[in-house]
Motif scaffolding. Structure first.
Motif, mmCIF file in Angstrom:
data_model
loop_
_atom_site.group_PDB
_atom_site.id
_atom_site.type_symbol
_atom_site.label_atom_id
_atom_site.label_comp_id
_atom_site.label_asym_id
_atom_site.label_seq_id
_atom_site.Cartn_x
_atom_site.Cartn_y
_atom_site.Cartn_z
ATOM 1 N N CYS B 179 0.829 -1.210 0.000
ATOM 2 C CA CYS B 179 0.000 0.000 0.000
ATOM 3 C C CYS B 179 0.862 1.258 0.000
ATOM 4 O O CYS B 179 0.580 2.218 -0.702
ATOM 5 N N TYR B 180 1.904 1.269 0.839
ATOM 6 C CA TYR B 180 2.650 2.514 1.020
ATOM 7 C C TYR B 180 4.138 2.297 0.844
ATOM 8 O O TYR B 180 4.717 1.364 1.400
ATOM 9 N N SER B 181 4.734 3.206 0.112
ATOM 10 C CA SER B 181 6.178 3.254 0.067
ATOM 11 C C SER B 181 6.648 4.194 1.167
ATOM 12 O O SER B 181 5.947 5.144 1.530
ATOM 13 N N ILE B 182 7.795 3.932 1.721
ATOM 14 C CA ILE B 182 8.407 4.859 2.665
ATOM 15 C C ILE B 182 9.881 4.496 2.756
ATOM 16 O O ILE B 182 10.249 3.322 2.621
ATOM 17 N N PHE B 238 3.237 -1.537 4.511
ATOM 18 C CA PHE B 238 4.416 -0.762 4.127
ATOM 19 C C PHE B 238 5.441 -1.640 3.395
ATOM 20 O O PHE B 238 5.520 -2.845 3.647
ATOM 21 N N VAL B 239 6.217 -1.008 2.540
ATOM 22 C CA VAL B 239 7.239 -1.769 1.816
ATOM 23 C C VAL B 239 8.244 -2.342 2.813
ATOM 24 O O VAL B 239 8.485 -1.762 3.872
ATOM 25 N N GLY B 257 5.145 0.802 -9.526
ATOM 26 C CA GLY B 257 3.834 0.270 -9.183
ATOM 27 C C GLY B 257 3.889 -0.859 -8.176
ATOM 28 O O GLY B 257 2.928 -1.600 -7.995
ATOM 29 N N GLU B 258 5.034 -1.013 -7.490
ATOM 30 C CA GLU B 258 5.110 -2.057 -6.471
ATOM 31 C C GLU B 258 4.453 -1.615 -5.174
ATOM 32 O O GLU B 258 4.102 -2.415 -4.328
ATOM 33 N N ALA B 259 4.337 -0.302 -5.017
ATOM 34 C CA ALA B 259 3.557 0.254 -3.914
ATOM 35 C C ALA B 259 2.665 1.321 -4.541
ATOM 36 O O ALA B 259 3.084 2.009 -5.468
ATOM 37 N N THR B 260 1.449 1.439 -4.019
ATOM 38 C CA THR B 260 0.514 2.325 -4.729
ATOM 39 C C THR B 260 0.481 3.736 -4.178
ATOM 40 O O THR B 260 -0.015 4.635 -4.833
#
Lengths: 303, 416, 282
Positions: B179-182, B238-239, B257-260
């Protein structure tokens, strides 16, 4: 000797004292100003609370009391011990590679140089190289271990592994250094003693242990000195590879001192100096040992 | 872009020349140390320095651009040891240590004289102890930047509540994405997550109380914040390995596109566009509602200051006036520049999807209040200890009790 | 020779040894090989996740061109030279003198001064940091190359004195005595008798110090900041922030930063190793 000339001047009479004095003066002066006096000053500053700008307030031993209950300090201290213990692996590893390379085949000189040259690269670059090597997705390490069917690792992101990952990076150049020390040492090993050992039926490990290693003692001593110093000086790799993280798990005293003394959140020169003093005292144990060994050698040489 | 820029500057040279004739006589050297080290901001500050130099024939502008994250540990050294004339920094509490140490020049007189027309609304962020210590040059919204195309593909819409957010996230996870990149290597990105979780769970006022050290970290409210946050962590939202990446290194997750989605400031947009995302693929929404509180937002303000030990204060002050002027503000904050919001009310907000959305959100939909950011609202030392704990929580949520106790004892020590 | 020379072993052992050598070398240099491979890849390979496959194009010139023409890297490299070379000259000069004094003359305190140099050479940098920084700032030398050079000279004098003194000790003392009998002044003995004999030591020490100083990072970040004075070890971090996450450029930058000491090593290998292993053989 000077009595041969009639009525020698004061300068001439005392030249054996004056000359070394003059020759020593610039070097000693520089060293006193930049090395010796700062050590004494640091001891003094560690008794103050000082932001590097305004007035310093004398606080006695309070900085040291704070250290005693500082968790980050405790972690740093433990990590320093890990560094000390594991860094020493560079010595047997260096010996192993030296034994491997101590042959006379075509191109061996080039091999020796190539094995050695990680030592010439700056620790900053070594740190970068290894942090890319460890990258969880892009890194070669995971590319290799996943082809062998293992799960990928995030070495620098895992607080239980990160310090070991950095030490491994440090061992790379350090092993190269020890290797070159031993290669030089092996060159000077007395062939007659090897022959004598062979006649006694010594081979392989026994030969190494009983005949070769005793002759490599000077090399081992120097390898030990430089490795201990290297372990306690570890700063560059930590600063580059993890910056003390994740969540402060890779700090060592040298790094923590820097963080505290020159922190964004207010310079704490006194507290930093207190950490430096602790580090210095640890180092002093080894320095005293080195000096003692050298002193004995000096005395033996005089006889 | 550069053409537009020089035109603005030329116009400005005329106007300022009339207002303050002294400025034309600036001479000597003006040394600027800037932390605008990312590619887009770097071009901006280099342009500003070059143009200011060209405007004043007798003045030489020397610019040093230093790494933005490194600058945080270098600024004190720079201001004390070899002070330049102008430096970059951040507004609000983050100025505190330098104001108290007497390292920033008091520029209240300029504010009083009306040297900064159009900046009235941002004066508060520059005020400490009743005086002003510099000028802002840009601010930007935070919020959730997401892959519009992937949302469409999965049949998702922008969520308004946390429940919708969680439901969306489940769909994203089921599609094999995160869902989330960080990237939390430099810690502050985790601060952004905490800000929003806490502002939404307990309201803006509570968040500010916590920032001022008035409530305990071990309180039920704070625990509720972490419990909400933990729902996402436990889902695997989270990633992985984010503690190894900087925020820039985490951008490719969104690009590929691996995290949206990515909770981040608007400064990320130029990078995402540069990496190839079009405006059809990228969109923005306000962080959804959790508790029944008026929405508060993070909108950090970046600043310029004169060093109190500066050697060319006259030129430094003129530079402050220059960067806040209407035309420069419009030019540097445009989509070709910083892609952020101008601090000058008379400057025009660029006609850009993200800048406009941010402007509307901050001016119309943030009734709770505007916060600066975790590491600017909390006292510096608290922020440092705090963010380390937040990062640890994101990786090891089970350590929460230990972390909160640690933060609480830090609070007791730091606020005194 | 130990271990037993491979040519006295069986044919099979010889072949497997010859085969093992390159494999071992490759394993040993693997992290470095990885970086070298990164540095010639195009950006597209990284966006496509092609980290270890065949590069989609060969971008050596583009990547290294960027390092040299689109960053502050050349400035940092120049700074490194301007810091390293004066330090080498200064430290070698000072320590030749101290080494001469401590190696040739007998006087009270000789050993004490010698040990002071050795001990000082071993101390952790951190115990010096606060006072040295303070000294540099108050002398107006903060963020100057000169500030770094002065400190480096002083600190390296410790190691260099150890080196020089031991080297001079090993020289034939009769030469000096003969010169004294001739009535030659002491400074002339230093200049015309001792110094020529020390050429190999001077070379070895110069190469070593060059590498040490070039690779210094700690003092670079304590005493300097920004591209005006910072050497390449410190500059590389801001280079990396300019090209963040662009591994191909960061790799190229690191390789460029590492080249001068590596080149120095390969050119002056004999001296380098002689210097480094002094004392390893007795």
């Amino acid at each position: 000797m000077s009595t041969t000339t009639p009525e020698p001047g004061w300068l001439q009479r005392n030249r054996m004292t004056i000359t070394p004095l003059l020759f020593l003066l610039p070097g000693v002066l520089f060293f006193l100003v930049y090395v010796i006096s700062p050590i004494i000053q640091s001891f003094n500053i560690s008794l103050y609370e000082w932001d590097g700008l305004g007035e310093a307030t004398f606080v006695g031993l309070r900085n040291y009391e704070e250290l005693a209950s500082d968790r980050a300090f405790e972690i740093s201290l433990w990590n320093n011990l890990k560094w000390l213990a594991l860094y020493l692996l560079a010595i047997p590893a260096g010996l192993f590679i030296a034994l491997f390379l101590n042959q006379n085949v075509v191109g061996i000189r080039l091999y020796k140089s190539l094995f050695f040259f990680p030592f010439v690269i700056s620790q900053v670059v070594v740190g970068l190289v290894f942090s890319w090597f460890y990258l969880p997705r892009e890194g070669l390490l995971n590319a290799v271990i996943t082809t062998f069917g293992f799960d990928p690792l995030n070495i620098l992101g895992d607080p239980t592994l990160a310090t070991y990952g950095i030490i491994a990076a440090g061992l790379w150049p350090q092993t190269a250094y020890c290797m070159i020390l031993y290669l030089t040492g092996l060159n000077a090993v007395d062939p007659e003693q090897i022959e004598a050992g062979r006649l006694d039926g010594a081979k392989g490990v026994r030969m190494l242990w009983h005949v070769i290693l005793p002759q490599l003692k000077p090399a081992t001593f120097i390898a030990f000195v430089v490795t201990i110093i290297g372990a306690l000086r570890s700063f560059d790799l930590i600063s580059i590879m993890t910056n003390g993280g994740p969540f402060g798990s890779t700090r060592v005293l040298s790094f923590y001192m820097f963080e505290k003394a020159l922190s964004e959140y207010g310079f704490r020169m006194g507290y930093g100096s207190a950490i430096a003093v602790v580090l210095f005292l640890i180092m002093l144990v080894f320095i005293a040992y080195f000096l003692w060994s050298m002193y004995r050698e000096e005395r033996a040489a005089r006889r | 872009m550069f053409h537009k820029f020089t035109k603005a500057v030329a116009a400005l040279a005329l106007t300022t020349g009339l207002v303050t004739p002294a400025m034309a006589e600036l001479s000597g050297t003006l040394r600027i140390i800037s932390d605008m080290s990312n590619p887009a901001p770097r071009a901006i500050i280099e342009g500003l320095a070059a143009d200011f130099d060209a405007m004043h024939p007798d003045l030489t502008v020397e610019l040093e651009v230093v790494d933005r994250d490194a600058w945080k540990s270098q600024i004190r050294n720079a201001l004390t040891a070899n002070p330049p004339d102008v430096v970059n920094w951040y507004a609000a509490n983050r100025m505190g240590p330098y104001v108290r140490a007497g390292l920033f020049e008091d520029v209240s007189d300029m504010w009083e004289e009306g040297a900064f027309p159009g900046l009235e609304s941002v004066k508060g962020a520059m005020t400490m102890d009743g005086k002003q210590w510099g000028v802002p040059y840009t601010y930007y919204q935070w919020g959730i930047y997401y892959r519009e195309d992937i949302f469409k593909e999965l049949g998702l819409t922008e969520p308004a509540t946390f429940e919708e957010e969680v439901a969306n996230c489940q769909v994203v996870l089921d599609s094999g994405r995160k869902c989330y990149s960080i990237g939390s290597k430099f810690l502050w990105t985790a601060g952004g997550w905490f800000d929003y979780m806490n502002m939404r769970t307990n309201g803006f006022d509570f968040h500010m109380q916590l920032a001022r050290g008035e409530v305990e970290w071990t309180s039920d409210e704070v625990r509720a914040t972490f419990a909400n946050w933990r729902r996402l962590i436990d889902m695997g939202a989270f990633v992985d390995d984010h503690q190894t990446y900087s925020w820039q290194e985490a951008l490719p997750f969104v690009v590929k596109g691996e995290a949206t989605a990515y909770l981040i400031g608007n400064f990320a947009v130029p990078h995402l566009r540069e990496a190839g995302l079009t405006d059809d693929q990228l969109d923005f929404y306000q962080f959804p509602k959790i508790g029944d509180f008026p929405m508060g937002e993070d909108a950090p303000t970046d600043t310029f200051h004169v060093a109190s030990n500066a050697s060319n204060k006259e030129a430094a002050r003129a530079f402050l006036q220059y960067v806040t002027s209407v035309d420069v503000q419009t030019a540097i904050n445009g989509p070709d520049g910083l892609g952020q919001l101008p601090v000058n009310a008379d400057a025009s907000v660029a006609d850009d999807e993200f800048i406009q959305q941010g402007f509307e959100m901050l001016s119309g939909n943030a009734p709770g209040g505007i916060a600066q950011f975790f590491d600017r609202d909390f006292p510096a030392e608290m922020a440092s200890v705090g963010m380390e704990g937040l990062q640890e929580f994101m990786v090891f949520p089970d350590n929460l009790d230990d972390i909160l106790n640690r933060l609480e004892s830090a609070r007791k020590r730091i606020y005194k | 020779m130990f271990p037993t020379p491979i040519e006295k072993r069986s044919r099979g052992a010889q072949i497997s040894y010859q085969a093992l050598l390159p494999v071992a070398l490759l394993m040993w240099l693997l992290p470095l090989v990885a970086v070298a491979l990164f540095s010639i890849r195009p950006l597209a390979d990284f966006t496509n996740g092609n980290y270890w496959g065949v590069p989609s194009s060969f971008e050596f010139f583009t990547n290294y061109g960027k390092v040299f023409f689109e960053s502050d890297m050349p400035r940092y490299m120049l700074n490194s030279f301007l810091i390293t070379v004066p330090t080498v000259v200064g430290a070698v000069a000072l320590s030749t003198m101290t080494g001469f004094a401590l190696g040739i003359y007998r006087f009270r305190g000789n050993l004490l001064i010698f040990f002071m140099f050795i001990a000082g050479n071993f101390v952790p940098f951190q115990i010096l940091m606060v006072p040295v920084r303070d000294l540099t700032v108050s002398a107006g030398l903060y963020d100057t190359k000169m500030g770094l050079v002065l400190f480096h000279i002083a600190f390296q004098t410790g190691f260099c004195t150890l080196f020089m003194r031991n080297f001079i000790r090993a020289l034939p003392f009769e030469l000096i005595e003969a010169a004294r009998v001739e009535g030659i002044a002491e400074w002339r003995i230093f200049w015309f008798v001792v110094l020529p004999l020390m050429k190999p030591a001077l070379a070895a020490l110069a190469v070593l110090i060059f590498t040490f100083i070039w690779n210094d990072y700690f003092w670079a970040i304590v005493l300097t900041q920004g591209p005006d004075a910072q050497p390449v070890t410190a500059g590389i971090t801001s280079f990396n922030s300019q090209f963040v996450a662009q591994y191909h450029l960061m790799s190229a930058g690191s390789i460029v930063a590492a080249i001068p000491p590596v080149a120095m090593f390969f050119l002056m290998q004999r001296h380098f190793i002689a210097g480094l292993t002094l004392g390893a053989v007795k």
